[in-house]
Design a protein around this motif. Structure first.
Motif, PDB file in Angstrom:
ATOM      1  N   SER A  47      40.638  45.692  38.525  1.00  0.00           N
ATOM      2  CA  SER A  47      41.125  45.917  37.167  1.00  0.00           C
ATOM      3  C   SER A  47      42.174  44.881  36.777  1.00  0.00           C
ATOM      4  O   SER A  47      42.122  44.312  35.680  1.00  0.00           O
ATOM      5  CB  SER A  47      41.711  47.334  37.054  1.00  0.00           C
ATOM      6  N   VAL A  48      43.130  44.627  37.670  1.00  0.00           N
ATOM      7  CA  VAL A  48      44.197  43.670  37.385  1.00  0.00           C
ATOM      8  C   VAL A  48      43.624  42.271  37.186  1.00  0.00           C
ATOM      9  O   VAL A  48      43.991  41.546  36.251  1.00  0.00           O
ATOM     10  CB  VAL A  48      45.238  43.683  38.523  1.00  0.00           C
ATOM     11  N   ILE A  49      42.705  41.879  38.049  1.00  0.00           N
ATOM     12  CA  ILE A  49      42.124  40.542  37.940  1.00  0.00           C
ATOM     13  C   ILE A  49      41.294  40.407  36.668  1.00  0.00           C
ATOM     14  O   ILE A  49      41.318  39.355  36.006  1.00  0.00           O
ATOM     15  CB  ILE A  49      41.292  40.220  39.196  1.00  0.00           C
ATOM     16  N   ALA A  50      40.570  41.456  36.301  1.00  0.00           N
ATOM     17  CA  ALA A  50      39.777  41.403  35.069  1.00  0.00           C
ATOM     18  C   ALA A  50      40.667  41.141  33.862  1.00  0.00           C
ATOM     19  O   ALA A  50      40.333  40.333  32.981  1.00  0.00           O
ATOM     20  CB  ALA A  50      39.014  42.712  34.886  1.00  0.00           C
ATOM     21  N   GLN A  51      41.823  41.811  33.826  1.00  0.00           N
ATOM     22  CA  GLN A  51      42.734  41.605  32.703  1.00  0.00           C
ATOM     23  C   GLN A  51      43.369  40.215  32.747  1.00  0.00           C
ATOM     24  O   GLN A  51      43.552  39.563  31.711  1.00  0.00           O
ATOM     25  CB  GLN A  51      43.817  42.681  32.727  1.00  0.00           C
TER      26      GLN A  51
END
Length: 626
Positions: A542-546
């Motif tokens: 999730s963090v990397i996607a953002q």
């Protein structure tokens, strides 16, 4: 924006007062949808009415789209976390426009829109006029409908973004939708929705074709297994049975892919490369348009059968896979980045255990990869039946009916998983009568259907997963002791992300899954390595996607993770300055001041505003800690 808003207001006024509107006042897809809504005889000023299926109709719809719901559920949760705002919801729709599942925050749930977009509600253009879910179904393209662009004024206080999910055969499998009370255009959210829809699509295609050869291909070999991979599903004769959207894009110069033979698409004959693909090799092949791609075969029942057949035909018994051998174990896990030696050691016996049919128990924190490990065990087992997964917490009082089947004759989970694998997450949440039923079936391999009493044979491979031990579940009274000893044949404990040594490899895999051109620099990897990751792989993804979506370049830096990853408090507690400032009095004073401000303000962004310096400067002082 103001001109566009004024044009929309004028168009709405004409629509509501005259039943027509100026053609050039709206985006083309919205204009076309308004025209269709008028042709359906809808009144733009009509009051909102509840349009929902009956309980029986909705249950049939859920059964019909059970695979879609199963694969979409983790994506719904991830997308909900990624958007991470307020006054919004995520919904999964069927190809018929029925809302199958929702995740909604409290503020949105209390609104009129939240009370309208509920499971079993229908959102086709014919019934609701212009709305993103209905528009997506009509056009089979991503759709965005903001505020007054909705045909019905009753829906003008909400904005929605939808993306289609395809089945690989040209058919629509479902729709993913994100709705909010904001009328600001949200391209960031639109990108997240489309990525999640693509991931669901790939999962559906892989799951639906366990008995067909599934090929993954990409121009760059390092991106195989990521979200951007192309997928081809082959019939026994080598003709294409299904293809995902990325695959269509990579082979855009070849028309009518469905039904076309492998040998007509690629320069190499399938007969010449099949054996090496079945053995797990990654090959470089060239299509008829002259473009080279890297290709490999997905490990499933069909690929194992192909390998056995080709080994026998070539009279090469020494090539038979030996799952207990470390290189083959690594090959089994090739779709997951696993470079952590301790995790490899724990997983190494898995193929051998799976082939014996011994029940497996997988324990690990949320997001550590329990279900994908279960799927790998299913693939290694070589069973002919499907992989059926269910979270026991979602079954409630209906658990026994869900296991055995319903009186109307509908198949239960046990019958669905016959000759395959049944994976139950948090099995101790099953009511005790359902646990007793499961125990009996695991012991005898059969049960009597509640509809007609006929005996149904259901030999299956059983896997259970949980965040806590079965010993705990028995001690608390949730799990029957007899069931515990039946399902704990072989146990694996998956380590949390903070204890794994392959954090950098996982981060790079997730970055490339979001954008196959992207990468991440060493400082950013160091920052990620200092976080505890309570959400494990789900949180990292999730963090990397953002970060990928907000990045200005193709290489992620520390700056791109600002506000997404909290900086550990431990370095701030040391009185000494960071190594790069140590020994120079004025630098040491400045460094300590920066660290104290971050600690007191509770975040880097606020500290940057307080000190009047960039977040990058602050990160340099934090990351330099020895």
């Amino acid at each position: 924006m103001e001109v566009r808003t004024t044009a929309l207001m004028r168009a709405r006024h004409m629509l509501e007062s005259q039943g027509r509107f100026p053609g050039g006042a709206l985006p083309g897809d919205i204009s076309d949808s308004w025209l269709r809504s008028l042709s359906h005889g809808l009144d733009p000023l009509a009051r909102h009415e509840a349009m929902t299926l009956t309980d029986t109709e909705f249950r049939l719809s859920q059964d019909r789209h059970a695979d879609l719901i199963r694969f979409a559920r983790p994506e719904l949760e991830l997308l909900f976390d990624q958007i991470a705002g307020s006054n919004f919801m995520i919904a999964l729709g069927s190809p018929e426009g029925v809302v199958l599942e929702t995740l909604v925050d409290t503020q949105f749930a209390d609104s009129d829109a939240g009370k309208a977009v509920v499971p079993a509600s229908v959102w086709t253009e014919e019934l609701r006029g212009t709305n993103a879910l209905g528009l997506c179904i009509s056009t089979r393209r991503p759709a965005q409908v903001y505020g007054g662009e909705h045909f019905l004024r009753a829906h003008s206080d909400v904005s929605c973004i939808s993306a289609p999910i395809f089945d690989g055969r040209g058919g629509l499998a479902g729709v993913l939708d994100a709705s909010s009370r904001s009328t600001v255009r949200q391209q960031h959210t639109a990108a997240l929705v489309q990525m999640s829809a693509s991931n669901i699509e790939n999962c559906l295609i892989r799951s639906a074709h366990d008995r067909r050869i599934v090929l993954q291909f990409h121009p760059r070999p390092e991106y195989l297994g990521t979200l951007s991979v192309g997928m081809l599903v082959l019939e026994d004769d080598g003709a294409v049975h299904a293809v995902n959207r990325k695959g269509e894009m990579f082979l855009a110069g070849i028309r009518n892919l469905i039904g076309t033979g492998f040998n007509a698409i690629f320069e190499q004959r399938f007969e010449d490369v099949a054996l090496r693909l079945a053995q797990g090799e990654t090959l470089r092949v060239r299509d008829r348009m002259g473009s080279a791609v890297s290709m490999r075969c997905v490990a499933n029942r069909a690929s194992f059968a192909l390998a056995v057949r080709l080994f026998s035909a070539a009279n090469l018994p020494q090539a038979r896979p030996t799952p207990s051998h470390p290189p083959e174990t690594r090959n089994l896990f090739r779709d997951v980045v696993i470079e952590d030696e301790e995790l490899i050691r724990r997983l190494r016996p898995l193929p051998k255990v799976a082939t014996t049919g011994t029940p497996i128990f997988i324990m690990g924190e949320t997001g550590t990869g329990k279900e994908i490990t279960a799927r790998l065990a299913h693939a290694a087992s070589g069973r002919s039946g499907p992989f059926v997964a269910v979270d026991a917490r979602t079954l409630g009082a209906e658990a026994e009916a869900a296991l055995l089947g319903r009186p109307n004759g509908a198949k239960g989970l046990l019958e669905q998983a016959a000759s395959g694998t049944l994976c139950i997450d948090e099995v101790s949440w099953l009511p005790h009568p359902a646990q007793a039923t499961l125990l009996q079936v695991l012991d005898h391999g059969s049960f009597r259907h509640p509809a007609d009493g006929r005996e149904i044979r259901c030999p299956l491979f059983f896997i259970s997963t949980s965040v806590s031990s079965l010993t705990e579940a028995v001690a608390s009274g949730r799990l029957l002791p007899a069931l515990r000893f039946r399902i704990e044949g072989f146990s694996i404990q998956l380590p949390p992300l903070r204890d794994r040594s392959d954090m950098d490899a996982l981060a790079r895999r997730f970055v490339r899954a979001q954008d196959d051109r992207a990468d991440i620099d060493a400082d950013a990897l160091y920052l990620l390595g200092r976080h505890d990751w309570p959400g494990n792989l789900h949180e990292l993804r999730s963090v990397i996607a953002q970060a990928v979506l907000r990045a200005s370049g193709l290489c992620l830096t520390v700056e791109d993770f600002g506000g997404l990853v909290p900086v550990a408090a431990e370095p701030l507690a040391h009185a000494a300055a960071c190594p790069q400032c140590a020994g120079v009095p004025w630098k040491e004073s400045q460094c300590r001041s920066i660290r104290d401000t971050v600690r007191q303000s509770g975040g880097i962004a606020q500290a940057a505003r307080t000190l009047g310096i960039s977040r990058t400067t602050i990160y340099k002082h934090l990351l330099a800690q020895a």
